[in-house]
Motif scaffolding. Sequence first.
Motif, PDB file in Angstrom:
ATOM      1  N   CYS A  89       0.846  -1.189   0.000  1.00 11.29           N
ATOM      2  CA  CYS A  89       0.000   0.000   0.000  1.00 11.29           C
ATOM      3  C   CYS A  89       0.880   1.235   0.000  1.00 11.29           C
ATOM      4  N   GLY A  96      -7.074   5.587  -8.231  1.00 11.46           N
ATOM      5  CA  GLY A  96      -7.664   4.912  -7.071  1.00 11.46           C
ATOM      6  C   GLY A  96      -7.952   5.875  -5.947  1.00 11.46           C
ATOM      7  N   ASP A 156      -6.763   6.255  -3.242  1.00 10.21           N
ATOM      8  CA  ASP A 156      -5.613   6.023  -2.384  1.00 10.21           C
ATOM      9  C   ASP A 156      -5.201   7.383  -1.831  1.00 10.21           C
ATOM     10  N   GLN A 199      -6.551  -5.438  -1.130  1.00 12.31           N
ATOM     11  CA  GLN A 199      -6.363  -5.662  -2.562  1.00 12.31           C
ATOM     12  C   GLN A 199      -7.255  -4.757  -3.399  1.00 12.31           C
ATOM     13  N   GLY A 200      -7.917  -3.780  -2.752  1.00 11.94           N
ATOM     14  CA  GLY A 200      -8.644  -2.794  -3.538  1.00 11.94           C
ATOM     15  C   GLY A 200     -10.155  -2.836  -3.458  1.00 11.94           C
ATOM     16  N   ARG A 203     -10.787  -3.276  -8.258  1.00 12.49           N
ATOM     17  CA  ARG A 203      -9.472  -2.857  -8.709  1.00 12.49           C
ATOM     18  C   ARG A 203      -9.340  -3.149 -10.196  1.00 12.49           C
ATOM     19  N   GLN A 263      -2.029  -1.856 -11.385  1.00 12.74           N
ATOM     20  CA  GLN A 263      -3.366  -2.455 -11.289  1.00 12.74           C
ATOM     21  C   GLN A 263      -4.100  -1.766 -10.130  1.00 12.74           C
ATOM     22  N   ILE A 264      -4.493  -0.533 -10.411  1.00 13.63           N
ATOM     23  CA  ILE A 264      -4.955   0.429  -9.395  1.00 13.63           C
ATOM     24  C   ILE A 264      -6.084  -0.145  -8.520  1.00 13.63           C
ATOM     25  N   LYS A 265      -5.883   0.032  -7.204  1.00 11.52           N
ATOM     26  CA  LYS A 265      -6.842  -0.450  -6.207  1.00 11.52           C
ATOM     27  C   LYS A 265      -7.859   0.644  -5.882  1.00 11.52           C
ATOM     28  N   TRP A 266      -8.956   0.245  -5.233  1.00 14.41           N
ATOM     29  CA  TRP A 266      -9.990   1.197  -4.774  1.00 14.41           C
ATOM     30  C   TRP A 266     -10.329   2.169  -5.908  1.00 14.41           C
ATOM     31  N   LEU A 267     -10.519   1.596  -7.074  1.00 12.95           N
ATOM     32  CA  LEU A 267     -10.664   2.367  -8.307  1.00 12.95           C
ATOM     33  C   LEU A 267     -11.772   3.408  -8.188  1.00 12.95           C
TER      34      LEU A 267
END
Lengths: 456, 456
Positions: A139, A237, A239, A271-272, A276, A287-291
């Motif tokens: 993260c 994301g 993020d 893992q998102g 994701r 591979q962007i998480k929390w898109l």
Amino acid sequence: MKKMELDIDISNLSTSGSVAEVAKEIEKTPEKNRRDFLRKGFLFSVTAAAALGGVGATKLQAQPHVNPENLPPNNPEWGLKWGRDNNSDPYGFPSKYEANVVRRFVPWLTADQKAAVSFTPWQDLKGIIVPNGLHFTRCHGGVVDINPLEWRLLIHGLVDREVVLTLEDLKRYPSVSVIHAFECAANNGMEWRGPGLNSLQVTHGMVACSEWTGVPLKVILEDIGLKPEAKWMFPEGSDPAGVGRSVPIEKVLDDAMLVYAMNGEALRPEQGYPVRLFLPGWEGAIQIKWLKRLKFDTKSWMVREESTKYTMLQSDGHAKMYNWSFEANSVITSPCPERSWKGVKKGPIIVEGIAWSGKGTITHVDVSTDGGKNWKEAKFTSIVLPKAVTRFAIEVNWDGKPMMLQSRATDDTGYTQPTAKQLVKARGKESVYHRNAIQTWEVKSNGEVNNVHIYA
Amino acid sequence: MKKMELDIDISNLSTSGSVAEVAKEIEKTPEKNRRDFLRKGFLFSVTAAAALGGVGATKLQAQPHVNPENLPPNNPEWGLKWGRDNNSDPYGFPSKYEANVVRRFVPWLTADQKAAVSFTPWQDLKGIIVPNGLHFTRCHGGVVDINPLEWRLLIHGLVDREVVLTLEDLKRYPSVSVIHAFECAANNGMEWRGPGLNSLQVTHGMVACSEWTGVPLKVILEDIGLKPEAKWMFPEGSDPAGVGRSVPIEKVLDDAMLVYAMNGEALRPEQGYPVRLFLPGWEGAIQIKWLKRLKFDTKSWMVREESTKYTMLQSDGHAKMYNWSFEANSVITSPCPERSWKGVKKGPIIVEGIAWSGKGTITHVDVSTDGGKNWKEAKFTSIVLPKAVTRFAIEVNWDGKPMMLQSRATDDTGYTQPTAKQLVKARGKESVYHRNAIQTWEVKSNGEVNNVHIYA
């Protein structure tokens, strides 16, 4: 580990077919059979406590022949009384004896624990599927907890119809489920300047493999319409570190997916969750998480994560951008520093490991016991799938002399994993990402296993 | 579910590329595009709260066009502050919003919770791999907790060399990893006399699919020697209920395994930790858990679990023993009683499900919307493997009229799943095991989904 009570008498073991009863039965077998057993049985003798490393401190020698002393050291109570209620765990957990099988962190590796890395314990795993609880994590601003009812995805820029999707909107599109490896670009990254920590979990614990379920981006773009001038996609994301990357349209239209499930269940928060981006065979960071949004445009955004970071330093001092897919790679998982051959009987023994490639299917893996002078082809012991982790094994004869164990993977593009020397020649020793050099495990005559580099 | 604060002003959402900012940007797009979006966007409109059933009570309607009201109902704080520490869970868990995705029990089904059944929540799962925490369980005397250092396996009877193996002895043999379905003989067993509970989780929650790792029994028997007169094997578990079964030698030498890992990690206690017998494609009850011995002999033992239980009652009143493998079967997982179409927009919609067979590979699955009068072939949406769960999906057009939804699987032996009527004709209505009749879900015009039987 709590020791069980020692005061149960063997004569109490009255269950039909108990080990005690059958041991007595075997004692009645003719002398010759017993001698044979005595002789051959030793082949599998092993110091269980050492091999189970960390589970318990008890030294426990497997017995070479069957007699009442062959019973477990403490007469077990299992099978003699009712077990736990079957409804005790609506969502189940591993045995208490597996408490040592966890993701691990290297505290000094990152500035704080928001941006930390946790490593998958390959020394304890079998097969190719990594359970979600043990999938490595990386993260940049901590684990984000998103309420799926409040999650939205904005798709905008060079599309015919800009949309904001809810999770259920996304789930109304047809989904597919695919088994693929997932690797962080920095896997093995602590090995560039020389041998890092003496641990398989740390050297190769940033690769995993799962079944991923989601919607191919192609399907969504066919629905909302992609303008022909769209050449790049920018996934962003939720993020706190503001993480986004530029993805070329060719990959988007090839096999990119918006995934919401992993090994059957919803993505894990780290893992998102809930959604994701998934780009089979490419480094994890893209591979962007929390898109939260996907923007389509004519050119790359040149953001921090693709210009100053996640570039590949070459030996001439230049750095290459856009090194997205991971190349063929492999490592021996048994033995390894955490799962040594200390106390293990000499003779035939299985060497096993994992191989993977982001570019295609592993076609063969060779194993060397002498640091790469001689090679023998290993067998695959799992399903072999494109862009997935593949299991291999080979029997070697360990006579107690030191070994330099190596594995070398080749994929169906014809690419073969390089030696440490070849990699240093091409990329120097100051890089961070995409290190896939052949790993050497030194096996000492006492069975100890060490992470070493051979540059000869 | 804790509601987030409502007093954050939208103007505070200053993160680069926030949903709020981009929504404003979209508002600037030409009127025609916005009209198109308004028209087409509705296709995916859905009452998210209803579809996510149980996650939260908030009714949340997806917006048909992009404007600031399209933001989540509460301005989310994710992305605006640091997330949780990345090392908070060395062994990770699902999101708190997935707390409803659990195995479930039917309290009155068994005499007590030692011998209970828990069901896999297929209504919440995707893909073919079932996470270990959600794999259904069936115990006869409660969950046994075995110390792996004290576990022993006795192999005796008609073998050349009788042995007692420790877990590490067993792990020194070469292992293989295979992906296979696992089904209890009583899956769907509450449906024999008519529709049972209105729940996919209960009607079909006793099948799962995992990657299993262990040692082929053939390998061990080649090592210790099997006498030619050995025709049956008796595996016995450390089950307080004294559970054992007779296994014909043909299956033992074909694909039987002693498994110690499941989806990568050690077997779970409720699945037989540390070692269970695994017989691909056969009913669960014969795959003895908490294995303590294997005896080889000339004939079957005719124990309780194969003579009075786990037999198949026929319509003529006779019962057949030894019905080991499960036949081709399938069920639609979306929609289903727990995941209805209430509040779902009419129009094209995906129907999806799972198919499996213990005898071979699923070759095709047909779907009917009119109770079996007309059929259309579905597409596979996962990897298709022998003796494994396979995913299928098909798009149907739901115009709001009632439907009788069915799926029908065929495997590569040529066998096709029977109708309820055909099954009743062959086996009556008083049976318990191996029910694989075509399942009917009645979809009412309000989207409600019910478990019904069609015997016409």
